[in-house]
Design an enzyme around this catalytic site. Structure first.
Site, short mmCIF file in Angstrom:
data_model
loop_
_atom_site.label_atom_id
_atom_site.label_comp_id
_atom_site.label_asym_id
_atom_site.label_seq_id
_atom_site.Cartn_x
_atom_site.Cartn_y
_atom_site.Cartn_z
N ARG A 1 34.61 44.32 38.49
CA ARG A 1 35.92 43.89 39.24
C ARG A 1 36.99 43.87 38.14
O ARG A 1 38.29 44.46 38.28
CB ARG A 1 36.23 42.45 40.05
CG ARG A 1 35.19 42.20 41.08
CD ARG A 1 34.97 41.12 41.58
NE ARG A 1 36.48 40.21 41.89
CZ ARG A 1 36.73 38.91 42.11
NH1 ARG A 1 35.66 38.29 42.01
NH2 ARG A 1 38.00 38.51 42.27
N GLN B 1 46.98 32.92 44.38
CA GLN B 1 45.45 32.69 44.37
C GLN B 1 44.65 34.01 43.64
O GLN B 1 43.61 33.84 43.58
CB GLN B 1 44.93 32.85 46.12
CG GLN B 1 45.69 31.53 46.93
CD GLN B 1 45.33 31.97 48.36
OE1 GLN B 1 44.32 31.49 48.72
NE2 GLN B 1 46.31 32.55 48.89
N HIS C 1 43.75 29.87 41.29
CA HIS C 1 42.29 30.01 41.11
C HIS C 1 41.95 30.57 39.61
O HIS C 1 40.78 31.62 39.47
CB HIS C 1 41.84 31.00 42.16
CG HIS C 1 42.12 30.37 43.46
ND1 HIS C 1 42.23 31.01 44.81
CD2 HIS C 1 42.32 29.24 43.86
CE1 HIS C 1 42.22 30.31 45.67
NE2 HIS C 1 42.44 29.08 45.20
N CYS D 1 32.23 24.28 25.42
CA CYS D 1 33.30 24.06 24.63
C CYS D 1 34.45 24.31 25.31
O CYS D 1 34.72 24.74 26.28
CB CYS D 1 32.73 24.21 23.00
SG CYS D 1 33.38 26.05 22.79
C1 BV8 Z 1 37.75 23.25 46.19
C2 BV8 Z 1 38.46 32.88 42.43
C3 BV8 Z 1 37.29 20.73 46.11
C4 BV8 Z 1 37.06 33.64 42.34
C5 BV8 Z 1 38.59 32.09 44.60
C6 BV8 Z 1 32.59 24.92 53.25
C7 BV8 Z 1 31.49 25.21 52.03
C8 BV8 Z 1 31.93 25.10 50.97
C9 BV8 Z 1 33.21 25.05 50.55
C10 BV8 Z 1 34.12 24.89 51.46
C11 BV8 Z 1 33.76 24.88 52.74
N1 BV8 Z 1 35.05 24.33 53.55
C12 BV8 Z 1 36.16 24.41 52.76
C13 BV8 Z 1 35.61 24.63 51.52
C14 BV8 Z 1 36.35 24.62 50.38
C15 BV8 Z 1 36.80 25.88 49.47
C16 BV8 Z 1 37.13 26.79 50.73
O1 BV8 Z 1 38.39 26.90 51.03
N2 BV8 Z 1 36.03 27.65 51.48
C17 BV8 Z 1 36.73 28.47 52.30
C18 BV8 Z 1 36.11 30.01 52.41
C19 BV8 Z 1 36.37 27.99 53.81
N3 BV8 Z 1 37.58 25.93 48.72
C20 BV8 Z 1 37.05 25.57 47.30
O2 BV8 Z 1 36.11 25.47 47.01
C21 BV8 Z 1 38.09 25.34 46.24
N4 BV8 Z 1 37.72 24.09 45.55
O3 BV8 Z 1 37.90 22.86 47.62
O4 BV8 Z 1 37.53 22.02 45.53
C22 BV8 Z 1 36.48 19.76 45.48
C23 BV8 Z 1 36.74 18.53 45.59
C24 BV8 Z 1 36.00 17.70 44.58
C25 BV8 Z 1 34.93 18.00 43.79
C26 BV8 Z 1 34.52 19.47 43.71
C27 BV8 Z 1 35.50 20.55 44.59
C28 BV8 Z 1 38.16 26.34 45.41
C29 BV8 Z 1 38.54 27.75 46.01
C30 BV8 Z 1 38.97 28.82 44.89
C31 BV8 Z 1 38.00 29.95 45.30
N5 BV8 Z 1 38.03 31.05 44.31
N6 BV8 Z 1 39.14 33.13 43.58
C32 BV8 Z 1 37.26 35.07 42.38
O5 BV8 Z 1 38.47 35.51 42.79
O6 BV8 Z 1 36.08 35.73 42.43
S1 BV8 Z 1 39.15 32.19 46.22
C33 BV8 Z 1 39.28 33.90 46.90
O7 BV8 Z 1 39.70 33.90 48.07
C34 BV8 Z 1 40.44 34.46 45.99
O8 BV8 Z 1 41.17 33.87 44.90
C35 BV8 Z 1 41.41 35.17 47.12
O9 BV8 Z 1 42.78 34.96 46.80
C36 BV8 Z 1 41.20 33.68 47.96
C37 BV8 Z 1 41.66 33.59 49.21
O10 BV8 Z 1 41.79 34.76 50.02
P1 BV8 Z 1 43.01 35.68 50.27
O11 BV8 Z 1 43.79 35.65 48.95
O12 BV8 Z 1 43.60 35.04 51.30
O13 BV8 Z 1 42.38 37.14 50.50
P2 BV8 Z 1 41.59 37.68 51.99
O14 BV8 Z 1 40.87 39.06 51.76
O15 BV8 Z 1 41.12 36.26 52.67
O16 BV8 Z 1 43.04 37.76 52.70
C38 BV8 Z 1 43.85 38.99 52.46
C39 BV8 Z 1 44.97 38.86 53.71
O17 BV8 Z 1 45.95 40.05 53.17
C40 BV8 Z 1 44.74 39.05 55.01
O18 BV8 Z 1 45.20 38.31 55.48
C41 BV8 Z 1 45.29 40.57 55.24
O19 BV8 Z 1 45.72 40.77 56.60
C42 BV8 Z 1 46.44 40.52 54.21
N7 BV8 Z 1 46.75 41.73 53.84
C43 BV8 Z 1 45.96 42.91 53.62
N8 BV8 Z 1 46.62 43.95 52.93
C44 BV8 Z 1 47.86 43.41 52.95
C45 BV8 Z 1 48.01 42.05 53.44
N9 BV8 Z 1 49.17 41.42 53.39
C46 BV8 Z 1 50.22 42.27 53.06
N10 BV8 Z 1 50.32 43.28 52.40
C47 BV8 Z 1 49.03 44.04 52.58
N11 BV8 Z 1 49.43 45.21 52.06
ZN ZN Z 2 31.45 27.36 23.27
#
Ligand code: BV8
Ligand code: ZN
Length: 243
Positions: free
Chosen positions: A69, A99, A117, A128
């Site tokens: 990536r 994000q 993120h 470390c």
């Molecule tokens: C946390 C880095 C709490 C890594 C990313 C059930 C099970 C497990 C977990 C959970 C669960 N329910 C909720 C959770 C929490 C979880 C979560 O939200 N899960 C979701 C999937 C349900 N969240 C977390 O785990 C977060 N941490 O909650 O911690 C905690 C508390 C105490 C102790 C411990 C923990 C951490 C979340 C961060 C994850 N890391 N990225 C990597 O990149 O590899 S998230 C990843 O998804 C990316 O960052 C990305 O940006 C993000 C969100 O997706 P979007 O950016 O919205 O992208 P997507 O494809 O979804 O949408 C694109 C949109 O653009 C679409 O709508 C499309 O129509 C539109 N589009 C397309 N083209 C265009 C456009 N719009 C305009 N112009 C265009 N041209």
């Molecule tokens: Zn180290």
């Protein structure tokens, strides 16, 4: 009539503009989104790979997925959507809460970007506090830190907390803005998806830019069903005609 017609007056009166962006704004730079048909989830189950569990179970596979990536991201260029966000800084105070982990907002010239993120361009040690931009061609998959522990991408994985100081700063920026543009995100991921409501609670005008509806479309003052690069330059001209 500009697509931003209904909110033009409030845009021109805005003092602090905040963008909450997601993978969609980088899609036109050739970086696959997470959930689109070309999405990252398609080839690999990113929900499984973007987790600490996957890294502990198979560090090599996760490291390679990120290296793959990162190669694509480093050869990508900011697109007119990123450029318009950066350009807007000439007319009004702008903060970007992204994000995305691709660094394209910074490369487009935005000066205040919070990476909710983390960043795929940075690597950090699993034990470390060593962290740095990815040195190219490090041996090993994953490479080891000088302290002997494995290095990992400096991103926030699912199930990991966002860096506390980044999150609290993002919440206070969202609370203090009067105009928020939610661009290119499905608003599926928490806690980032709480930022628009935080802004709305504090009186901000909310604009969604997304060809598709999101779970928060009904909360928006205006939903622009267009791609970022097609309409964000128009938002800049709306501010320009203010001066
Ligand atoms: C946390 C880095 C709490 C890594 C990313 C059930 C099970 C497990 C977990 C959970 C669960 N329910 C909720 C959770 C929490 C979880 C979560 O939200 N899960 C979701 C999937 C349900 N969240 C977390 O785990 C977060 N941490 O909650 O911690 C905690 C508390 C105490 C102790 C411990 C923990 C951490 C979340 C961060 C994850 N890391 N990225 C990597 O990149 O590899 S998230 C990843 O998804 C990316 O960052 C990305 O940006 C993000 C969100 O997706 P979007 O950016 O919205 O992208 P997507 O494809 O979804 O949408 C694109 C949109 O653009 C679409 O709508 C499309 O129509 C539109 N589009 C397309 N083209 C265009 C456009 N719009 C305009 N112009 C265009 N041209
Ligand atoms: Zn180290």
């Amino acid at each position: 009539m500009s697509v931003f017609g209904p909110v033009l007056e409030r845009a021109r009166a805005a003092k602090r503009v905040v963008f909450v962006t997601g993978a969609g704004i980088s899609q036109e730079s050739g970086i696959p989104t997470f959930r689109g048909e070309d999405g990252l989830w398609r080839n690999h189950d990113a929900m499984k790979l973007a987790t600490i569990g996957a890294f502990e179970e198979n560090p090599g596979l996760v490291w390679e997925w990120y290296a793959d990536r990162r190669k694509n991201i480093l050869s990508a260029l900011p697109n007119p959507g990123h450029a318009a966000v950066a350009e807007l800084e000439r007319h009004v105070s702008v903060s970007v809460l992204t994000q995305n982990v691709d660094g394209l907002h910074q490369r487009a010239g935005s000066s205040e970007v919070l990476e909710l993120h983390g960043s795929i361009i940075r690597t950090r040690c699993t034990s470390c506090d060593f962290a740095q931009e990815i040195p190219s061609g490090l041996p090993g998959s994953p490479p080891l830190c000088g302290c002997g522990s494995m290095l990992r991408p400096d991103v926030v994985w699912f199930g990991e907390e966002l860096p506390q100081e980044v999150w609290s700063e993002a919440m206070s920026i969202a609370s203090g803005c009067d105009f928020m543009v939610v661009a290119g995100t499905s608003l599926e991921v928490s806690p980032a998806n709480m930022l628009p409501l935080q802004a709305k609670r504090n009186g901000a005008t909310l604009v969604e830019i997304n060809p598709d509806p999101t779970p928060m479309s009904s909360e928006m003052d205006l939903a622009v069903r267009e791609k970022c690069s097609a309409c964000l330059p128009e938002l800049v001209s709306a501010f320009e005609s203010r001066n």
